[in-house]
Scaffold this active site. Sequence first.
Site, PDB file in Angstrom:
ATOM      1  N   HIS A   1       0.837  -1.209   0.000  1.00 13.00           N
ATOM      2  CA  HIS A   1       0.000   0.000   0.000  1.00 13.00           C
ATOM      3  C   HIS A   1       0.858   1.240   0.000  1.00 13.00           C
ATOM      4  CE1 HIS A   1       0.567  -1.467   4.122  1.00 13.00           C
ATOM      5  NE2 HIS A   1       0.599  -0.208   4.507  1.00 13.00           N
TER       6      HIS A   1
ATOM      7  N   HIS B   1       1.075   5.138   0.870  1.00 15.45           N
ATOM      8  CA  HIS B   1       0.456   6.213   1.665  1.00 15.45           C
ATOM      9  C   HIS B   1       0.586   7.532   0.905  1.00 15.45           C
ATOM     10  CE1 HIS B   1       0.281   4.147   5.708  1.00 15.45           C
ATOM     11  NE2 HIS B   1       1.250   3.417   5.177  1.00 15.45           N
TER      12      HIS B   1
HETATM   13  P1  5GP Z   1       1.434   0.366   7.354  1.00 13.59           P
HETATM   14  O1  5GP Z   1       1.903   0.666   8.730  1.00 13.59           O
HETATM   15  O2  5GP Z   1       1.226  -1.111   7.126  1.00 13.59           O
HETATM   16  O3  5GP Z   1       2.273   1.008   6.277  1.00 13.59           O
HETATM   17  O4  5GP Z   1       0.022   1.084   7.208  1.00 13.59           O
HETATM   18  C1  5GP Z   1      -1.189   0.445   7.406  1.00 13.59           C
HETATM   19  C2  5GP Z   1      -2.241   1.530   7.414  1.00 13.59           C
HETATM   20  O5  5GP Z   1      -3.500   0.903   7.288  1.00 13.59           O
HETATM   21  C3  5GP Z   1      -2.263   2.324   8.716  1.00 13.59           C
HETATM   22  O6  5GP Z   1      -2.045   3.694   8.428  1.00 13.59           O
HETATM   23  C4  5GP Z   1      -3.647   2.055   9.285  1.00 13.59           C
HETATM   24  O7  5GP Z   1      -4.220   3.193   9.871  1.00 13.59           O
HETATM   25  C5  5GP Z   1      -4.428   1.611   8.062  1.00 13.59           C
HETATM   26  N1  5GP Z   1      -5.489   0.664   8.360  1.00 13.59           N
HETATM   27  C6  5GP Z   1      -5.376  -0.471   9.091  1.00 13.59           C
HETATM   28  N2  5GP Z   1      -6.561  -1.110   9.152  1.00 13.59           N
HETATM   29  C7  5GP Z   1      -7.435  -0.363   8.420  1.00 13.59           C
HETATM   30  C8  5GP Z   1      -8.819  -0.509   8.108  1.00 13.59           C
HETATM   31  O8  5GP Z   1      -9.495  -1.463   8.500  1.00 13.59           O
HETATM   32  N3  5GP Z   1      -9.387   0.456   7.338  1.00 13.59           N
HETATM   33  C9  5GP Z   1      -8.674   1.514   6.860  1.00 13.59           C
HETATM   34  N4  5GP Z   1      -9.328   2.414   6.105  1.00 13.59           N
HETATM   35  N5  5GP Z   1      -7.360   1.684   7.134  1.00 13.59           N
HETATM   36  C10 5GP Z   1      -6.755   0.752   7.918  1.00 13.59           C
END
Ligand code: 5GP
Length: 139
Positions: A98, A100
């Site tokens: 993903h 950001h």
């Molecule tokens: P990572 O730390 O893996 O780069 O980012 C994961 C992102 O996914 C985090 O910013 C977190 O807030 C978001 N996230 C996790 N679970 C959910 C969810 O169920 N729905 C949405 N919309 N975002 C999520």
Amino acid sequence: MSTIFSQIVEGEIPARVVYEDETTFAFLDANPLSPGHTLVIPKDEYERLNDLPDDVATDLYATVQQLVPAVEDAVDADASTVAFNNGEAAGQEVPHVHCHIVPRFDGDDGGPIHAAMGGFADLGDDELDEIAADIESRA
Ligand code: 5GP
């Protein structure tokens, strides 16, 4: 078991969806770092960037490029931090690639991407030459 993001794509978990095409999908982050914080994903599950097939990587980048100005304009941002946490050691919590898109504003309290490491690596010229040569040989 499918990732939480696959469940969002399938409509099993609600999300504020902002974009969808055949291979990519985007929605607002549930814990936004700023207004408009958006996640862009491939619909299919791949854990890390280099797991993406070339065509999916191309599609993903095209969607990121399309959405950056859309997100910035929607919240009247001055800039954006666009980043992937690529692997657990880099802070990736959801094992589904993903991107950001975090809108940034003049005078906000965020730092540049360099702030993620808290300082510079102490490396001599020989080490830098060796690392550069090693990367070049693998690229
Ligand atoms: P990572 O730390 O893996 O780069 O980012 C994961 C992102 O996914 C985090 O910013 C977190 O807030 C978001 N996230 C996790 N679970 C959910 C969810 O169920 N729905 C949405 N919309 N975002 C999520």
